[in-house]
Design a protein around this motif. Structure first.
Motif, PDB file in Angstrom:
ATOM      1  N   ASN A 117      -7.076   0.740  -3.539  1.00 22.11           N
ATOM      2  CA  ASN A 117      -7.341   1.011  -4.951  1.00 22.11           C
ATOM      3  C   ASN A 117      -8.273   2.204  -5.137  1.00 22.11           C
ATOM      4  OD1 ASN A 117      -5.804  -0.949  -6.404  1.00 22.11           O
ATOM      5  ND2 ASN A 117      -7.237  -2.541  -5.777  1.00 22.11           N
ATOM      6  N   LYS A 118      -9.275   2.284  -4.291  1.00 19.07           N
ATOM      7  CA  LYS A 118     -10.199   3.415  -4.368  1.00 19.07           C
ATOM      8  C   LYS A 118      -9.491   4.712  -3.988  1.00 19.07           C
ATOM      9  CE  LYS A 118     -14.766   4.946  -2.787  1.00 19.07           C
ATOM     10  NZ  LYS A 118     -15.953   4.606  -1.936  1.00 19.07           N
ATOM     11  N   HIS A 119      -8.613   4.638  -3.007  1.00 22.12           N
ATOM     12  CA  HIS A 119      -7.890   5.822  -2.538  1.00 22.12           C
ATOM     13  C   HIS A 119      -7.033   6.432  -3.644  1.00 22.12           C
ATOM     14  CE1 HIS A 119      -5.711   8.427   0.277  1.00 22.12           C
ATOM     15  NE2 HIS A 119      -4.588   8.008  -0.279  1.00 22.12           N
ATOM     16  N   VAL A 120      -6.395   5.592  -4.478  1.00 23.69           N
ATOM     17  CA  VAL A 120      -5.490   6.108  -5.516  1.00 23.69           C
ATOM     18  C   VAL A 120      -6.138   6.145  -6.893  1.00 23.69           C
ATOM     19  CG1 VAL A 120      -3.488   5.274  -4.253  1.00 23.69           C
ATOM     20  CG2 VAL A 120      -4.461   3.847  -6.062  1.00 23.69           C
ATOM     21  N   GLY A 121      -7.367   5.617  -7.019  1.00 19.69           N
ATOM     22  CA  GLY A 121      -8.025   5.586  -8.319  1.00 19.69           C
ATOM     23  C   GLY A 121      -7.338   4.658  -9.301  1.00 19.69           C
ATOM     24  N   ILE A 157       0.096  10.098   3.256  1.00 19.68           N
ATOM     25  CA  ILE A 157       0.347   9.429   1.981  1.00 19.68           C
ATOM     26  C   ILE A 157      -0.503   8.168   1.874  1.00 19.68           C
ATOM     27  CG2 ILE A 157       2.097   8.281   0.560  1.00 19.68           C
ATOM     28  CD1 ILE A 157       4.178  10.099   1.866  1.00 19.68           C
ATOM     29  N   VAL A 158      -0.501   7.371   2.934  1.00 16.33           N
ATOM     30  CA  VAL A 158      -1.270   6.129   3.012  1.00 16.33           C
ATOM     31  C   VAL A 158      -2.447   6.347   3.957  1.00 16.33           C
ATOM     32  CG1 VAL A 158      -1.171   3.689   3.669  1.00 16.33           C
ATOM     33  CG2 VAL A 158       0.815   4.776   2.595  1.00 16.33           C
ATOM     34  N   PRO A 159      -3.628   5.839   3.630  1.00 13.97           N
ATOM     35  CA  PRO A 159      -4.785   6.008   4.523  1.00 13.97           C
ATOM     36  C   PRO A 159      -4.482   5.530   5.945  1.00 13.97           C
ATOM     37  CG  PRO A 159      -5.503   5.107   2.427  1.00 13.97           C
ATOM     38  CD  PRO A 159      -4.002   5.109   2.393  1.00 13.97           C
ATOM     39  N   GLU A 160      -4.972   6.262   6.921  1.00 12.91           N
ATOM     40  CA  GLU A 160      -4.690   5.966   8.321  1.00 12.91           C
ATOM     41  C   GLU A 160      -5.163   4.579   8.712  1.00 12.91           C
ATOM     42  OE1 GLU A 160      -2.815   6.693  11.783  1.00 12.91           O
ATOM     43  OE2 GLU A 160      -2.871   8.061  10.064  1.00 12.91           O
ATOM     44  N   ALA A 161      -6.277   4.133   8.143  1.00 15.10           N
ATOM     45  CA  ALA A 161      -6.804   2.807   8.489  1.00 15.10           C
ATOM     46  C   ALA A 161      -5.810   1.709   8.109  1.00 15.10           C
ATOM     47  CB  ALA A 161      -8.136   2.569   7.785  1.00 15.10           C
ATOM     48  N   VAL A 162      -5.105   1.875   7.011  1.00 15.16           N
ATOM     49  CA  VAL A 162      -4.103   0.890   6.598  1.00 15.16           C
ATOM     50  C   VAL A 162      -2.895   0.951   7.520  1.00 15.16           C
ATOM     51  CG1 VAL A 162      -2.556   0.173   4.732  1.00 15.16           C
ATOM     52  CG2 VAL A 162      -4.877   0.961   4.205  1.00 15.16           C
ATOM     53  N   LEU A 163      -2.453   2.153   7.857  1.00 10.94           N
ATOM     54  CA  LEU A 163      -1.302   2.308   8.733  1.00 10.94           C
ATOM     55  C   LEU A 163      -1.561   1.741  10.120  1.00 10.94           C
ATOM     56  CD1 LEU A 163      -0.192   5.942   7.816  1.00 10.94           C
ATOM     57  CD2 LEU A 163       0.821   3.790   7.035  1.00 10.94           C
ATOM     58  N   SER A 183       0.837  -1.209   0.000  1.00  7.96           N
ATOM     59  CA  SER A 183       0.000   0.000   0.000  1.00  7.96           C
ATOM     60  C   SER A 183       0.864   1.249   0.000  1.00  7.96           C
ATOM     61  CB  SER A 183      -0.918   0.006   1.224  1.00  7.96           C
ATOM     62  OG  SER A 183      -1.802  -1.095   1.203  1.00  7.96           O
ATOM     63  N   ALA A 184       1.989   1.208   0.727  1.00  8.35           N
ATOM     64  CA  ALA A 184       2.902   2.348   0.753  1.00  8.35           C
ATOM     65  C   ALA A 184       3.424   2.643  -0.645  1.00  8.35           C
ATOM     66  CB  ALA A 184       4.063   2.058   1.702  1.00  8.35           C
ATOM     67  N   MET A 189       3.306   6.098  -5.246  1.00  6.81           N
ATOM     68  CA  MET A 189       3.234   6.382  -6.677  1.00  6.81           C
ATOM     69  C   MET A 189       2.236   7.494  -6.955  1.00  6.81           C
ATOM     70  SD  MET A 189       3.256   2.387  -7.967  1.00  6.81           S
ATOM     71  CE  MET A 189       2.949   2.716  -9.712  1.00  6.81           C
ATOM     72  N   ARG A 190       1.083   7.432  -6.324  1.00  7.71           N
ATOM     73  CA  ARG A 190       0.068   8.460  -6.527  1.00  7.71           C
ATOM     74  C   ARG A 190       0.508   9.802  -5.955  1.00  7.71           C
ATOM     75  NH1 ARG A 190      -1.942   8.866  -9.923  1.00  7.71           N
ATOM     76  NH2 ARG A 190      -3.592   7.309 -10.037  1.00  7.71           N
ATOM     77  N   PHE A 191       1.186   9.790  -4.819  1.00  7.40           N
ATOM     78  CA  PHE A 191       1.641  11.029  -4.188  1.00  7.40           C
ATOM     79  C   PHE A 191       2.646  11.747  -5.091  1.00  7.40           C
ATOM     80  CE2 PHE A 191       4.311  13.522  -1.307  1.00  7.40           C
ATOM     81  CZ  PHE A 191       3.357  14.158  -0.516  1.00  7.40           C
ATOM     82  N   ILE A 192       3.550  10.993  -5.709  1.00  9.51           N
ATOM     83  CA  ILE A 192       4.594  11.579  -6.560  1.00  9.51           C
ATOM     84  C   ILE A 192       4.055  11.963  -7.931  1.00  9.51           C
ATOM     85  CG2 ILE A 192       6.731  11.004  -7.790  1.00  9.51           C
ATOM     86  CD1 ILE A 192       7.476   9.333  -5.323  1.00  9.51           C
ATOM     87  N   GLU A 193       3.185  11.117  -8.487  1.00 13.32           N
ATOM     88  CA  GLU A 193       2.649  11.335  -9.832  1.00 13.32           C
ATOM     89  C   GLU A 193       1.122  11.402  -9.763  1.00 13.32           C
ATOM     90  OE1 GLU A 193       4.236  11.895 -12.516  1.00 13.32           O
ATOM     91  OE2 GLU A 193       6.302  11.214 -12.186  1.00 13.32           O
TER      92      GLU A 193
END
Length: 630
Positions: free
Chosen positions: A314-318, A548-554, A277-278, A283-287
């Motif tokens: 997947n939903k978080h980054v589209g 960067i990563v959703p809090e629920a995942v962290l 997930s990180a 990838m989404r954060f940078i691009e």
């Protein structure tokens, strides 16, 4: 990503050209876009360097290998990627070097011409390469700090051979493969493999992580193998925790940025855990506008399924989502190809899940995949290496801290306090006491399904191949163990499996956590930055990834990964499993009736299920498929 091969023959066989051609063809899957051979006459023998190319950077014919330096002195065959090749190219250009391509291969060759072995620490990437210095008559083989890209070799008085895969090495040797009985025993009895420079094939060696081999043909001397990098153990960071968080965040994002360099489509393997997930979220954060493709394994109708976490990320980054859900019949159908792909036995059917992920990636047009391998070994993942943390606290006199850590650690799901106490105690034990304790808890070294007198007669060691903690600075036992897992036991097996599965489908798998600079940063930190006093694993990374990563995942407290419902799968194809196990009588050290009896006991539930069943299946099928001689 490519395949490399070669060797030197003092007395070249008459059919050397045919052997080399067959060897190149055996690596076609690693490099389907191009291939090449270079032959020299050296010390009255024949030296060959071969290459098969998977085009990733500069897709033009300029990337053809082997590559010869402009002055004709050096010949290079290179497998991997040098992610910082643009920065190195600029530095070399300032020193007066010129370039005719946009390939990292040309940069590597020029760096070697400029700095020699001193170029290795300057490289950020994954690599295995062979370079021959015609002037000095010196062959050098080298792998990256983690051996992400493999290199096998063998030597006898009249030749030295090397290749990216075992099967190709056997083609070059032009002889039948003989089993290394010690490796077989360690795997079958203890589940230990890929932990040394030896392999399952007698005489074949792997070049260990961070090592290089140097050899002068025709001198009669043995090759010299030495480490050019090893994991640092001493504490060297004076960073506060907050400053460490900032450094880890910046270094991680830099790694993602470098690993996105490609002239072909890039995707990511997603399990739903923190590591993958990180990468996807990084990838989404940078691009922000990058089309992100994820490929994930879903264990249908299983409590081990991470489908909801994958969907969440997947939903978080589209992302463009691709999933695969193999069933037991798929495993039965694909088993022989999976075993051929791996080349040597491996640990569990989770490797099949990864195999299917890479196959799915290829089916959707992806050529480069990013995955989260190595994060656990750099950041004290899994369950946090608690016995080693307890040892660090106890040996530095922090007895109250050790007790508090034990109480907090065992409250996390899936953790066993008694197991932690036994493991902690075992770290202080001598070998005799240690092995006696293992026997007491049912870890046999002489199972009835082996013909143990035959193994004893062959001089095979039966005890668990223990790695005893050596000297380390006080309070650095977790770091010491991480260093062991990075270089000796744990990560090398995982990287081997990932490399073979990806290359089976001509995919380059990249591992952004595994760069030398990032490893040295993490291993320099205080242990409680990696494993918190509350028993939280990857502590500094979890904080660094906020935003960067959703809090629920962290905040996840479990760990599953690409774990398959192995017991259910094997039970569903039990008739086929029985057939596979029945073929054990073709291997001399198996006691087949006892093996069959143990199988029935396990599959009926009378004996607890373990990965032992898979090891039987895997080893027997591999031995027969590869036509190994005992």
């Amino acid at each position: 990503m490519c395949g490399i091969l070669g060797g030197w023959w003092q007395r070249p066989p008459a059919k050397l050209d045919d052997i080399l051609g067959q060897a190149v063809r055996s690596l076609h899957h690693r490099g389907p876009n191009d291939c090449g051979l270079n032959l020299d006459t050296i010390a009255d023998g024949r030296l060959a360097l071969g290459h098969t190319r998977l085009s990733i950077l500069d897709l033009s014919p300029a990337g053809h290998q082997p590559r010869i330096s402009g002055n004709g002195r050096y010949v290079l065959s290179f497998n991997g990627e040098i992610y910082n090749y643009r920065e190195l190219r600029e530095e070399l250009a300032q020193r007066g070097h010129t370039f005719s391509t946009d390939t990292d291969t040309e940069v590597l060759l020029t760096a070697w011409e400029a700095w020699g072995v001193a170029a290795l620490p300057r490289l950020t990437g994954m690599f295995a390469f062979a370079v021959f210095d015609r002037e000095a008559s010196l062959l050098t083989l080298a792998v990256d700090p983690f051996a992400i890209k493999p290199l096998f070799w063998r030597h006898d008085p009249e030749r030295l051979l090397f290749a990216s895969e075992q099967r190709t090495l056997r083609v070059l040797a032009d002889e039948s493969a003989r089993l290394d009985w010690q490796s077989a025993s360690d795997y079958l009895v203890h589940g230990v493999y890929d932990d040394a420079d030896t392999t399952f094939i007698a005489g074949a060696k792997r070049l260990p992580p961070g090592h290089l081999l140097q050899w002068r043909p025709g001198t009669g001397q043995a090759p010299s193998v030495s480490a050019w990098w090893s994991p640092p153990l001493a504490p060297s960071s004076t960073l506060s925790f907050d400053d460490a968080v900032d450094c880890v965040r910046e270094a991680f994002l830099d790694n993602i940025r470098l690993h996105l360099r490609s002239d072909v489509p890039v995707g990511a393997a997603l399990s739903g855990g923190i590591d993958s997930s990180a990468i996807v979220c990084g990838m989404r954060f940078i691009e922000p506008d990058l089309p992100i493709h994820t490929v994930g394994f879903v264990a249908s109708n299983s409590p081990k399924s991470e489908a909801r976490w994958m969907e969440y990320v997947n939903k978080h980054v589209g992302a463009n989502v691709h999933t695969v859900s193999p069933n037991p019949q798929d495993l039965s159908r694909d088993l022989d190809d999976l075993i051929r792909t791996q080349g040597e036995p491996f640990g569990s059917t989770s490797i099949y899940a990864q195999y299917r992920v890479f196959r799915t990636a290829r089916e959707h047009g992806l050529t480069v995949m990013l995955e989260g391998q190595g994060a656990d070994e750099l950041l004290a993942g899994y369950q946090g290496y608690p016995a080693y943390r307890m040892m660090s606290l106890l040996e530095t006199g922090r007895f109250g801290g050790a007790l508090d850590f034990f109480r907090r650690w065992k409250n996390w799901p899936g953790r066993d306090g008694m197991h932690l106490l036994r493991h902690t105690a075992s770290l202080w034990m001598g070998d005799r006491t240690y092995h006696a304790l293992r026997a007491r808890i049912g870890k046999t070294i002489s199972p009835s399904w082996l013909r143990n007198p035959l193994l004893d007669e062959a001089g095979i060691r039966s005890d668990y191949p223990r790695i005893v903690p050596g000297s380390a600075p006080p309070g650095r036992r977790v770091i010491q163990q991480l260093g062991t897992e990075i270089s000796r036991r744990g990560l090398p097996a995982l990287l081997r499996q990932g490399d073979r599965n990806a290359m089976r489908f001509s995919i380059e798998n990249r591992v952004p956590f595994l760069t030398r600079d990032f490893a040295e940063l993490l291993l320099s930190l205080p242990e409680n930055y990696l494993v918190s006093p509350q028993g939280e694993t990857k502590h500094v990374l979890r904080i660094a990834l906020r935003g960067i990563v959703p809090e629920a995942v962290l905040a996840r407290r479990d760990k599953i990964g690409f774990e398959t419902p192995e017991q259910n799968w094997l039970r569903d194809i039990l008739p086929q499993v029985r057939t596979w196990i029945g073929e054990a009588d073709r291997i001399p050290f198996f006691n087949t009736p006892a093996l069959q009896a143990d199988l029935e006991s396990i599959m009926s539930g009378k004996t607890p299920f373990s990965w032992q069943v898979w090891r039987w299946i895997n080893f027997i099928r591999w031995f027969l498929i590869e036509d190994i001689r005992a």
